[in-house]
Write a protein that holds these residues in place. Structure first.
Motif, PDB file in Angstrom:
ATOM      1  N   ILE A  50       0.858  -1.174   0.000  1.00  0.00           N
ATOM      2  CA  ILE A  50       0.000   0.000   0.000  1.00  0.00           C
ATOM      3  C   ILE A  50       0.897   1.227   0.000  1.00  0.00           C
ATOM      4  CG2 ILE A  50      -1.725   1.322   1.297  1.00  0.00           C
ATOM      5  CD1 ILE A  50      -2.875  -1.305   2.269  1.00  0.00           C
ATOM      6  N   GLU A  51       0.789   1.993  -1.065  1.00  0.00           N
ATOM      7  CA  GLU A  51       1.667   3.155  -1.291  1.00  0.00           C
ATOM      8  C   GLU A  51       3.131   2.782  -1.083  1.00  0.00           C
ATOM      9  OE1 GLU A  51      -0.007   6.330   1.113  1.00  0.00           O
ATOM     10  OE2 GLU A  51      -1.187   7.004  -0.608  1.00  0.00           O
ATOM     11  N   GLY A  52       3.511   1.616  -1.621  1.00  0.00           N
ATOM     12  CA  GLY A  52       4.897   1.181  -1.601  1.00  0.00           C
ATOM     13  C   GLY A  52       5.329   0.406  -0.378  1.00  0.00           C
ATOM     14  N   THR A  53       4.506   0.355   0.672  1.00  0.00           N
ATOM     15  CA  THR A  53       4.869  -0.353   1.900  1.00  0.00           C
ATOM     16  C   THR A  53       4.392  -1.797   1.839  1.00  0.00           C
ATOM     17  OG1 THR A  53       4.740   1.663   3.234  1.00  0.00           O
ATOM     18  CG2 THR A  53       4.572  -0.424   4.405  1.00  0.00           C
ATOM     19  N   ARG A  85      -0.008  -4.228  15.273  1.00  0.00           N
ATOM     20  CA  ARG A  85      -0.109  -2.815  15.630  1.00  0.00           C
ATOM     21  C   ARG A  85       0.151  -1.918  14.422  1.00  0.00           C
ATOM     22  NH1 ARG A  85       3.224   0.324  20.484  1.00  0.00           N
ATOM     23  NH2 ARG A  85       2.396   2.404  20.063  1.00  0.00           N
ATOM     24  N   LYS A  86       1.179  -2.259  13.632  1.00  0.00           N
ATOM     25  CA  LYS A  86       1.510  -1.448  12.466  1.00  0.00           C
ATOM     26  C   LYS A  86       0.418  -1.564  11.408  1.00  0.00           C
ATOM     27  CE  LYS A  86       4.083   1.310  10.066  1.00  0.00           C
ATOM     28  NZ  LYS A  86       4.211   2.729  10.479  1.00  0.00           N
ATOM     29  N   LEU A  87      -0.151  -2.760  11.250  1.00  0.00           N
ATOM     30  CA  LEU A  87      -1.245  -2.938  10.295  1.00  0.00           C
ATOM     31  C   LEU A  87      -2.447  -2.075  10.689  1.00  0.00           C
ATOM     32  CD1 LEU A  87      -1.140  -6.793   9.703  1.00  0.00           C
ATOM     33  CD2 LEU A  87      -0.414  -5.000   8.114  1.00  0.00           C
ATOM     34  N   THR A  88      -2.726  -2.009  11.984  1.00  0.00           N
ATOM     35  CA  THR A  88      -3.824  -1.173  12.472  1.00  0.00           C
ATOM     36  C   THR A  88      -3.571   0.290  12.141  1.00  0.00           C
ATOM     37  OG1 THR A  88      -4.344  -2.720  14.263  1.00  0.00           O
ATOM     38  CG2 THR A  88      -5.108  -0.454  14.527  1.00  0.00           C
ATOM     39  N   GLU A  89      -2.329   0.729  12.312  1.00  0.00           N
ATOM     40  CA  GLU A  89      -1.987   2.119  12.000  1.00  0.00           C
ATOM     41  C   GLU A  89      -2.185   2.419  10.521  1.00  0.00           C
ATOM     42  OE1 GLU A  89       2.006   2.664  13.310  1.00  0.00           O
ATOM     43  OE2 GLU A  89       1.509   2.616  15.450  1.00  0.00           O
ATOM     44  N   ILE A  90      -1.759   1.519   9.646  1.00  0.00           N
ATOM     45  CA  ILE A  90      -1.914   1.751   8.207  1.00  0.00           C
ATOM     46  C   ILE A  90      -3.390   1.751   7.835  1.00  0.00           C
ATOM     47  CG2 ILE A  90      -1.483   0.788   5.916  1.00  0.00           C
ATOM     48  CD1 ILE A  90       1.210  -0.204   6.964  1.00  0.00           C
ATOM     49  N   ARG A  91      -4.145   0.810   8.398  1.00  0.00           N
ATOM     50  CA  ARG A  91      -5.578   0.755   8.113  1.00  0.00           C
ATOM     51  C   ARG A  91      -6.275   2.025   8.592  1.00  0.00           C
ATOM     52  NH1 ARG A  91      -6.232  -3.944  10.000  1.00  0.00           N
ATOM     53  NH2 ARG A  91      -6.941  -3.374  12.077  1.00  0.00           N
ATOM     54  N   ARG A  92      -5.884   2.518   9.736  1.00  0.00           N
ATOM     55  CA  ARG A  92      -6.462   3.739  10.296  1.00  0.00           C
ATOM     56  C   ARG A  92      -6.129   4.961   9.460  1.00  0.00           C
ATOM     57  NH1 ARG A  92      -3.253   5.255  15.353  1.00  0.00           N
ATOM     58  NH2 ARG A  92      -1.881   6.019  13.681  1.00  0.00           N
ATOM     59  N   ASP A  93      -4.887   5.040   8.981  1.00  0.00           N
ATOM     60  CA  ASP A  93      -4.405   6.245   8.315  1.00  0.00           C
ATOM     61  C   ASP A  93      -4.661   6.266   6.810  1.00  0.00           C
ATOM     62  OD1 ASP A  93      -3.458   7.043  10.777  1.00  0.00           O
ATOM     63  OD2 ASP A  93      -1.383   6.429  10.390  1.00  0.00           O
ATOM     64  N   LYS A  94      -4.735   5.099   6.181  1.00  0.00           N
ATOM     65  CA  LYS A  94      -4.744   5.053   4.721  1.00  0.00           C
ATOM     66  C   LYS A  94      -5.983   4.420   4.099  1.00  0.00           C
ATOM     67  CE  LYS A  94       0.321   4.986   4.344  1.00  0.00           C
ATOM     68  NZ  LYS A  94       0.378   6.355   3.786  1.00  0.00           N
ATOM     69  N   ILE A  95      -6.828   3.756   4.913  1.00  0.00           N
ATOM     70  CA  ILE A  95      -7.946   2.996   4.349  1.00  0.00           C
ATOM     71  C   ILE A  95      -9.257   3.433   4.988  1.00  0.00           C
ATOM     72  CG2 ILE A  95      -8.943   0.681   4.075  1.00  0.00           C
ATOM     73  CD1 ILE A  95      -6.076  -0.420   4.158  1.00  0.00           C
ATOM     74  N   GLY A  96     -10.250   3.697   4.154  1.00  0.00           N
ATOM     75  CA  GLY A  96     -11.606   3.950   4.625  1.00  0.00           C
ATOM     76  C   GLY A  96     -12.487   2.766   4.252  1.00  0.00           C
ATOM     77  N   LEU A  97     -13.149   2.171   5.233  1.00  0.00           N
ATOM     78  CA  LEU A  97     -13.933   0.955   5.023  1.00  0.00           C
ATOM     79  C   LEU A  97     -15.426   1.253   5.064  1.00  0.00           C
ATOM     80  CD1 LEU A  97     -11.826  -1.380   7.337  1.00  0.00           C
ATOM     81  CD2 LEU A  97     -12.059  -1.653   4.871  1.00  0.00           C
ATOM     82  N   VAL A  98     -16.152   0.748   4.072  1.00  0.00           N
ATOM     83  CA  VAL A  98     -17.611   0.854   4.023  1.00  0.00           C
ATOM     84  C   VAL A  98     -18.162  -0.566   3.936  1.00  0.00           C
ATOM     85  CG1 VAL A  98     -19.609   1.764   2.780  1.00  0.00           C
ATOM     86  CG2 VAL A  98     -17.473   3.071   2.828  1.00  0.00           C
ATOM     87  N   PHE A  99     -18.919  -0.969   4.965  1.00  0.00           N
ATOM     88  CA  PHE A  99     -19.393  -2.341   5.064  1.00  0.00           C
ATOM     89  C   PHE A  99     -20.861  -2.463   4.662  1.00  0.00           C
ATOM     90  CE2 PHE A  99     -16.107  -1.844   8.370  1.00  0.00           C
ATOM     91  CZ  PHE A  99     -15.244  -2.874   8.039  1.00  0.00           C
ATOM     92  N   GLN A 100     -21.234  -3.646   4.217  1.00  0.00           N
ATOM     93  CA  GLN A 100     -22.634  -3.920   3.897  1.00  0.00           C
ATOM     94  C   GLN A 100     -23.506  -3.840   5.149  1.00  0.00           C
ATOM     95  OE1 GLN A 100     -23.251  -7.760   2.080  1.00  0.00           O
ATOM     96  NE2 GLN A 100     -25.455  -7.504   1.927  1.00  0.00           N
ATOM     97  N   GLN A 101     -22.959  -4.267   6.290  1.00  0.00           N
ATOM     98  CA  GLN A 101     -23.739  -4.344   7.529  1.00  0.00           C
ATOM     99  C   GLN A 101     -23.644  -3.077   8.384  1.00  0.00           C
ATOM    100  OE1 GLN A 101     -25.762  -6.791   7.970  1.00  0.00           O
ATOM    101  NE2 GLN A 101     -25.030  -7.996   6.233  1.00  0.00           N
ATOM    102  N   PHE A 102     -23.036  -2.031   7.888  1.00  0.00           N
ATOM    103  CA  PHE A 102     -22.954  -0.697   8.500  1.00  0.00           C
ATOM    104  C   PHE A 102     -21.995  -0.640   9.704  1.00  0.00           C
ATOM    105  CE2 PHE A 102     -27.698  -0.696   7.280  1.00  0.00           C
ATOM    106  CZ  PHE A 102     -27.390  -0.469   5.951  1.00  0.00           C
ATOM    107  N   HIS A 103     -22.188  -1.502  10.718  1.00  0.00           N
ATOM    108  CA  HIS A 103     -21.327  -1.512  11.907  1.00  0.00           C
ATOM    109  C   HIS A 103     -21.276  -0.151  12.604  1.00  0.00           C
ATOM    110  CE1 HIS A 103     -20.126  -5.572  11.063  1.00  0.00           C
ATOM    111  NE2 HIS A 103     -19.592  -5.247   9.901  1.00  0.00           N
TER     112      HIS A 103
END
Length: 224
Positions: free
Chosen positions: A62-65, A73-91
């Motif tokens: 993701i962006e070269g990483t 922990r690092k995966l959580t940081e990347i998901r938080r900073d670089k990914i926006g999630l839209v789910f079918q079930q809303f959550h």
């Protein structure tokens, strides 16, 4: 540079090969749909891209990483900073209002800012419903809260998992129009869907069957 590079990704659960040697890239501002029947591997693929699961083999950049060897922990940081999630079930959190649900995403990223959260709801045309709880909102309105939540931290990549799967025709039209607008503004979108009329809105389709890429198509899109 690509936003996303998938190289030789496979996912095995016991004797089940959910994904087999998947390779593709997604460029900045592209809208990609991942399509296939139930059991084709499309949701597994989205979980890999969203860093919610790790591949058995291959690499996801993701962006070269290269994310495949990173800590949780690092995966959580990347998901938080670089990914926006839209789910079918809303959550959505049921006891929080629409604006508070958007602010939850800010809390995990930096600092909650109600003014920014209200602006995000206005962006999805829900400013008049900001103080409503999820149970007071229609399915389409709840999905638009999810989109506002996904956008609030300015992600590099928006991932949508069957975002219209629980919506009636009228609300589906509203939500898809929002995705059209986001694409026109330059957002990078990857959308999993089984619906051809939704998948055809993308610039490119990857069709999966039995965990493999069966076909790559470039739909003729109307109105985008």
């Amino acid at each position: 540079m690509s936003i996303l590079d998938i190289t030789g990704v496979s996912k095995i659960y016991g004797h089940l090969h959910a994904l087999q040697d998947i390779t593709f890239s997604v460029g900045p501002g592209e809208w990609l749909s991942i399509m296939g029947s139930s059991g084709s591997g499309k949701s597994t693929m989205l979980n890999m891209i969203g860093l919610l699961d790790k591949p058995t083999s291959g690499t996801i950049r993701i962006e070269g990483t290269d994310t495949t060897s990173l800590s949780a922990r690092k995966l959580t940081e990347i998901r938080r900073d670089k990914i926006g999630l839209v789910f079918q079930q809303f959550h959505l959190v049921p006891h929080l209002t629409a604006v508070e649900n958007v602010m939850v995403a800010q809390y995990y990223h930096s600092m909650p800012d109600e003014k920014e959260a209200l602006a995000a709801l206005k962006r999805v045309r829900l400013e008049g419903r900001a103080r409503h709880l999820p149970r007071q909102l229609s399915g389409g309105e709840q999905q638009r809260v999810c989109i506002a939540r996904a956008l609030i931290n300015y992600p590099s990549l928006i991932l949508a998992d069957e975002p219209t799967g629980n919506l009636d025709e009228a609300n589906e039209k509203i939500v898809l129009e929002l995705f059209r607008e986001l694409h026109q503004e330059g957002h990078t979108i990857i959308m999993v869907t089984h619906a051809p009329e939704v998948g055809d809105l993308a610039e490119r389709q990857i069709r999966l069957a039995h965990g493999k890429i069966r076909e790559i198509r470039y739909p003729v899109r109307n109105g985008i």
